[in-house]
Design an enzyme around this catalytic site. Structure first.
Site, mmCIF file in Angstrom:
data_model
loop_
_atom_site.group_PDB
_atom_site.id
_atom_site.type_symbol
_atom_site.label_atom_id
_atom_site.label_comp_id
_atom_site.label_asym_id
_atom_site.label_seq_id
_atom_site.Cartn_x
_atom_site.Cartn_y
_atom_site.Cartn_z
ATOM 1 C CG HIS A 133 24.817 92.621 13.769
ATOM 2 N ND1 HIS A 133 25.094 92.578 15.109
ATOM 3 C CD2 HIS A 133 23.912 93.614 13.604
ATOM 4 C CE1 HIS A 133 24.396 93.513 15.731
ATOM 5 N NE2 HIS A 133 23.662 94.165 14.835
ATOM 6 C CG ASP A 210 22.677 86.800 12.465
ATOM 7 O OD1 ASP A 210 21.443 86.949 12.520
ATOM 8 O OD2 ASP A 210 23.489 87.710 12.719
ATOM 9 C CD GLN A 213 17.942 92.707 9.699
ATOM 10 O OE1 GLN A 213 16.853 92.913 9.154
ATOM 11 N NE2 GLN A 213 18.327 93.367 10.778
ATOM 12 C CE LYS A 236 17.184 92.841 14.587
ATOM 13 N NZ LYS A 236 17.815 94.134 14.442
ATOM 14 C CB CYS A 374 25.978 96.521 14.698
ATOM 15 S SG CYS A 374 25.358 97.504 16.036
HETATM 16 N N1 PMP Z 1 22.493 89.942 13.423
HETATM 17 C C1 PMP Z 1 21.938 90.730 12.495
HETATM 18 C C2 PMP Z 1 22.139 90.418 11.048
HETATM 19 C C3 PMP Z 1 21.174 91.830 12.897
HETATM 20 O O1 PMP Z 1 20.628 92.631 11.982
HETATM 21 C C4 PMP Z 1 20.991 92.079 14.272
HETATM 22 C C5 PMP Z 1 20.182 93.277 14.748
HETATM 23 N N2 PMP Z 1 20.477 94.458 14.102
HETATM 24 C C6 PMP Z 1 21.573 91.212 15.186
HETATM 25 C C7 PMP Z 1 22.316 90.152 14.739
HETATM 26 C C8 PMP Z 1 21.403 91.400 16.667
HETATM 27 O O2 PMP Z 1 20.064 91.272 17.013
HETATM 28 P P1 PMP Z 1 19.558 91.616 18.520
HETATM 29 O O3 PMP Z 1 20.114 92.971 18.803
HETATM 30 O O4 PMP Z 1 18.089 91.589 18.404
HETATM 31 O O5 PMP Z 1 20.133 90.575 19.401
#
Ligand code: PMP
Length: 416
Positions: A133, A210, A213, A236, A374
């Site tokens: 991401h 990270d 997910q 999440k 993203c």
């Molecule tokens: N890493 C991953 C794998 C994600 O899916 C996301 C959210 N889509 C993020 C980081 C960022 O999370 P947040 O926007 O809640 O900070």
């Protein structure tokens, strides 16, 4: 634990009953019952979370820690248990290894900034994967640029799996930290994080996971994994937005400089010298999100009352059903065919633009996400601008998957 909760736990999940805990799932969209398949973007909140936050603001709200008055003490007593619940949930050794942040993004920025300033020298490297991401790419890029370090990438094959043959070679290239996602938000790949951890630790290199997910789909034991840093967002995992967690091993957190300066992160301040606070407060400048901690604590209580094992078993079954159903659609191409996957189904249908497909599904009440999620670098690798992404939670049903399939067929009729 209430009787209903005990029954749910013993017999697996009664999904229709579970759905009653999520008022928003009763919404209708364009005359259709909402089919919410955008859970990787954010999950819906159960009443238990909404009520806990409401109760906090209605009866307890005050600033924490320094107050001598009744409400301030009540607020502190409501706020700090969230940290304990999180520590227990991910099996951290110490409660003070749990740092409160705004979410995964801020957690990663914190480590990138603090670790980078302390440990990165010119010519060093940070290693990420090709399926990260942006939140796990850009913070590292920024600190690498500042420190004259390099960002290196573990490649990903056509199936959407890490190419680990190259890992040992890459790690030797002055890598100071490895940062990777546990489960990819773009492909649904469950990464072999244990292998990465073993290889990195074999060379004395720390690893940040990270878990944005992963935290909602799989049980995580940070001590058993022996992971150095772990980041996730409350929203999440059925908790509130704007709140998240950084777990760090005490020995690492103690070595890192503070991320931001301000109130709470200090012991004493004078114009000559400031003495920083102990963990976890050293990394928590400013008034914290009290209701965030209360809400995440309530979310963890809620999902534990359902049982993580029940959740995993049900989601596994739902994923298998969805994969079968989607594979049966002529012209549908799954993006990412990893052997191990969870939560996410990314796909394209014929030459239909993901955005058009998303719009047609929306008109039928089906919420999916379209675009690059993203994760532009991995989309570039597949030479596509984006995908349609359906992402699952334990409150989704097989009939919702059937609705998705019907919706896709409708789109094919209209646009195919
Ligand atoms: N890493 C991953 C794998 C994600 O899916 C996301 C959210 N889509 C993020 C980081 C960022 O999370 P947040 O926007 O809640 O900070």
């Amino acid at each position: 634990m209430s009787d209903t909760v005990t029954i749910k736990r013993k017999r697996g999940l009664d999904i229709m009953k579970v759905r009653e805990d999520f008022p928003i799932l009763r919404t209708t969209v364009f005359g259709h019952p909402l089919v919410y398949l955008d859970n990787a973007a954010t999950t819906q909140k159960p009443l238990a979370v909404l009520e806990a936050q409401d109760r906090y603001y209605t009866t307890i709200n005050s600033n924490v820690h320094r107050g001598v008055h009744f409400l301030s003490q009540q607020a502190t007593e409501a706020y700090e248990p969230g940290r304990k619940k999180i520590a227990a949930f991910i099996h951290a050794r110490h409660t003070h290894e749990i740092i409160f942040t705004k979410g995964t993004t801020e957690s990663i920025n914190l480590v990138a900034s603090s670790f980078g300033r302390k440990f990165l020298q010119k010519g060093d490297a940070i290693l990420v994967t090709a399926m990260e991401h942006h939140s796990n790419i850009v913070p590292w890029q920024m600190i690498c640029e500042e420190r004259g370090a390099l960002l290196k990438v573990i490649p990903v094959n056509e199936k959407g799996e890490l190419v680990l043959d190259e890992l040992d070679g890459l790690l030797k290239e002055r890598v100071k930290l490895v940062a990777l996602n546990y489960i990819s938000n773009a492909l649904g790949t469950v990464n072999p994080v244990r292998e990465v951890l073993r290889a990195a630790h074999g060379m004395g290199i720390p690893v940040l996971l990270d878990a944005a997910q992963a935290i909602q789909h799989t049980e995580i034991d940070v001590q058993e994994l022996d992971v150095d840093f772990l980041a996730f967002s409350a929203h999440k995992i059925y908790g509130p937005t704007g709140f998240g967690v950084l777990y760090g091993k005490e020995e690492w957190l103690n070595q890192l400089p503070p991320y931001q300066g301000g109130g709470e992160m200090i012991k004493t301040v004078s114009f000559e010298k400031t003495v920083y606070n102990d963990l976890p407060y050293k990394f928590e400048a400013g008034t914290p999100d009290m209701a965030g901690s209360v809400g995440l604590g309530a979310a963890l209580d809620y999902i534990q009352s359902l049982g993580m094992d029940n959740i995993r078993t049900y989601e596994h079954e739902l994923m298998a059903y969805a994969l079968d159903a989607l594979r049966g659609i002529d012209g549908l191409r799954l993006i990412g065919e990893a052997r191990e996957r969870a939560g996410v189904l990314s796909f394209l249908v014929g030459s239909i633009h993901p955005f058009d497909l998303g719009e047609i599904l929306d008109k039928q009440g089906i919420a999916v996400r379209t675009g690059h999620h993203c994760a532009q670098p991995i989309m570039d690798q597949y030479c596509i601008p984006g995908t349609v992404r359906a992402s699952l939670a334990f409150y989704n049903t097989k009939s919702e998957i059937d609705a998705l399939v019907t919706g896709i067929h409708k789109a094919i009729q209209l646009l195919g």
